[in-house]
Design an enzyme around this catalytic site. Structure first.
Site, PDB file in Angstrom:
ATOM      1  N   GLY A 145       0.842  -1.189   0.000  1.00 24.96           N
ATOM      2  CA  GLY A 145       0.000   0.000   0.000  1.00 24.96           C
ATOM      3  C   GLY A 145       0.873   1.234   0.000  1.00 24.96           C
ATOM      4  O   GLY A 145       2.057   1.152   0.359  1.00 24.96           O
ATOM      5  N   GLN A 199       2.957  10.040   1.695  1.00 24.54           N
ATOM      6  CA  GLN A 199       4.272   9.388   1.822  1.00 24.54           C
ATOM      7  C   GLN A 199       5.219   9.788   0.697  1.00 24.54           C
ATOM      8  O   GLN A 199       6.434   9.606   0.820  1.00 24.54           O
ATOM      9  CB  GLN A 199       4.120   7.854   1.818  1.00 24.54           C
ATOM     10  CG  GLN A 199       3.399   7.319   3.039  1.00 24.54           C
ATOM     11  CD  GLN A 199       3.293   5.809   2.990  1.00 24.54           C
ATOM     12  OE1 GLN A 199       2.363   5.266   2.393  1.00 24.54           O
ATOM     13  NE2 GLN A 199       4.250   5.123   3.581  1.00 24.54           N
ATOM     14  N   CYS A 210       5.732  -0.093   7.755  1.00 25.88           N
ATOM     15  CA  CYS A 210       5.413   1.088   6.958  1.00 25.88           C
ATOM     16  C   CYS A 210       6.665   1.530   6.220  1.00 25.88           C
ATOM     17  O   CYS A 210       7.745   1.568   6.809  1.00 25.88           O
ATOM     18  CB  CYS A 210       4.910   2.217   7.875  1.00 25.88           C
ATOM     19  SG  CYS A 210       4.468   3.720   6.972  1.00 25.88           S
ATOM     20  N   LEU A 211       6.494   1.853   4.946  1.00 21.70           N
ATOM     21  CA  LEU A 211       7.638   2.294   4.148  1.00 21.70           C
ATOM     22  C   LEU A 211       8.215   3.605   4.694  1.00 21.70           C
ATOM     23  O   LEU A 211       9.374   3.913   4.439  1.00 21.70           O
ATOM     24  CB  LEU A 211       7.214   2.464   2.679  1.00 21.70           C
ATOM     25  CG  LEU A 211       6.800   1.158   1.997  1.00 21.70           C
ATOM     26  CD1 LEU A 211       6.172   1.440   0.637  1.00 21.70           C
ATOM     27  CD2 LEU A 211       7.993   0.211   1.853  1.00 21.70           C
ATOM     28  N   HIS A 228      -4.628   1.404   7.385  1.00 23.29           N
ATOM     29  CA  HIS A 228      -3.272   1.947   7.553  1.00 23.29           C
ATOM     30  C   HIS A 228      -3.056   3.101   6.563  1.00 23.29           C
ATOM     31  O   HIS A 228      -2.540   4.162   6.943  1.00 23.29           O
ATOM     32  CB  HIS A 228      -2.268   0.804   7.334  1.00 23.29           C
ATOM     33  CG  HIS A 228      -0.830   1.200   7.283  1.00 23.29           C
ATOM     34  ND1 HIS A 228       0.100   0.778   8.214  1.00 23.29           N
ATOM     35  CD2 HIS A 228      -0.132   1.966   6.400  1.00 23.29           C
ATOM     36  CE1 HIS A 228       1.289   1.285   7.911  1.00 23.29           C
ATOM     37  NE2 HIS A 228       1.175   2.002   6.806  1.00 23.29           N
ATOM     38  N   GLU A 229      -3.476   2.898   5.294  1.00 24.43           N
ATOM     39  CA  GLU A 229      -3.295   3.949   4.279  1.00 24.43           C
ATOM     40  C   GLU A 229      -4.175   5.157   4.577  1.00 24.43           C
ATOM     41  O   GLU A 229      -3.746   6.300   4.426  1.00 24.43           O
ATOM     42  CB  GLU A 229      -3.610   3.416   2.874  1.00 24.43           C
ATOM     43  CG  GLU A 229      -2.787   2.230   2.422  1.00 24.43           C
ATOM     44  CD  GLU A 229      -1.314   2.360   2.701  1.00 24.43           C
ATOM     45  OE1 GLU A 229      -0.798   3.499   2.747  1.00 24.43           O
ATOM     46  OE2 GLU A 229      -0.670   1.325   2.911  1.00 24.43           O
ATOM     47  N   HIS A 241      -2.708   7.510   7.036  1.00 25.88           N
ATOM     48  CA  HIS A 241      -1.696   8.427   6.482  1.00 25.88           C
ATOM     49  C   HIS A 241      -2.347   9.731   6.017  1.00 25.88           C
ATOM     50  O   HIS A 241      -1.731  10.797   6.105  1.00 25.88           O
ATOM     51  CB  HIS A 241      -0.982   7.787   5.292  1.00 25.88           C
ATOM     52  CG  HIS A 241       0.138   6.859   5.644  1.00 25.88           C
ATOM     53  ND1 HIS A 241       1.268   7.268   6.330  1.00 25.88           N
ATOM     54  CD2 HIS A 241       0.327   5.543   5.375  1.00 25.88           C
ATOM     55  CE1 HIS A 241       2.094   6.235   6.471  1.00 25.88           C
ATOM     56  NE2 HIS A 241       1.552   5.170   5.909  1.00 25.88           N
TER      57      HIS A 241
END
Ligand code: GNR
Ligand code: NI
Length: 187
Positions: free
Chosen positions: A59, A64, A107-108, A149-150, A153
């Site tokens: 995702g 991000q 998470c990236l 989660h997305e 953000h």
């Protein structure tokens, strides 16, 4: 040349974007709603998908990559399965289950740190798709977790914000240290 005769051209033009790493103030901002989906936004969707696949991740949210807009992309297909990209504009949860589920999240933007997070096990999400059509998706399992989660953000929330402040601050200190040793900066 006619782009239809050059199927690779679209892919060639796709770009991998730099991913912001915490602590970065841009990851803490609330992203702005999107009006009509246009070609520029579709281009951003493609670039985000490319960035997510290369990372690799399942995702990615626009904040991000430094874009404060309410856009997320998700693909939970396994490596041996066909790609199944989903792009969601202005996603909203219209229903969440009473039942919770716990997943080990990463998470990236929080590289190399993983922790269990509790969230509703199933959700119904309403969003606008690539073609400006309002759609709804019922998600459970990993998909429900990743969508939430997305969407977090988009409101400046990272998975570490769901942990105790002790765990969160430990991770943030490590990320700050890692950045210092990587850049040699005094920041
Ligand atoms: O690639 C990712 N994996 C993941 C695993 C468990 C729960 C959430 C995620 S999302 C993450 C990519 C990312 O940071 N998206 O914002
Ligand atoms: Ni993330």
């Amino acid at each position: 040349m006619d782009i239809r005769l050059q199927p690779d051209l679209r892919k060639v033009q796709m770009a991998k974007l730099p991913i912001l790493v915490a602590p970065d103030p841009r990851l803490k901002q609330t992203a702005a709603p999107i009006g009509k989906v246009d070609d520029a936004l579709r281009r951003l969707m493609d670039d985000m998908l490319e960035t997510m696949y290369v990372a690799p991740g399942i995702g990615l949210a626009a904040p991000q990559v430094g874009v404060s807009k309410r856009l997320i992309v998700v693909d939970i297909a396994k490596e041996d399965e066909p790609k199944a990209p989903i792009c969601m504009v202005n996603p909203e949860l219209v229903w969440i289950s009473d039942e919770d589920a716990t997943y080990e999240e990463g998470c990236l933007s929080v590289p190399e740190h993983y922790a269990e997070v509790v969230r509703p096990a199933r959700v119904r999400v309403r969003f606008v798709d690539r073609d400006n059509v309002v759609r709804e998706l019922d998600a459970d399992g990993l998909l429900a977790t990743v969508v939430q989660h997305e969407m977090d953000h988009l409101d400046g929330i990272l998975f570490i914000d769901h942990l105790t402040s002790l765990k969160r601050n430990m991770i943030l200190r490590k990320l700050t240290k890692a950045r210092k040793s990587a850049t040699g900066s005094a920041l």
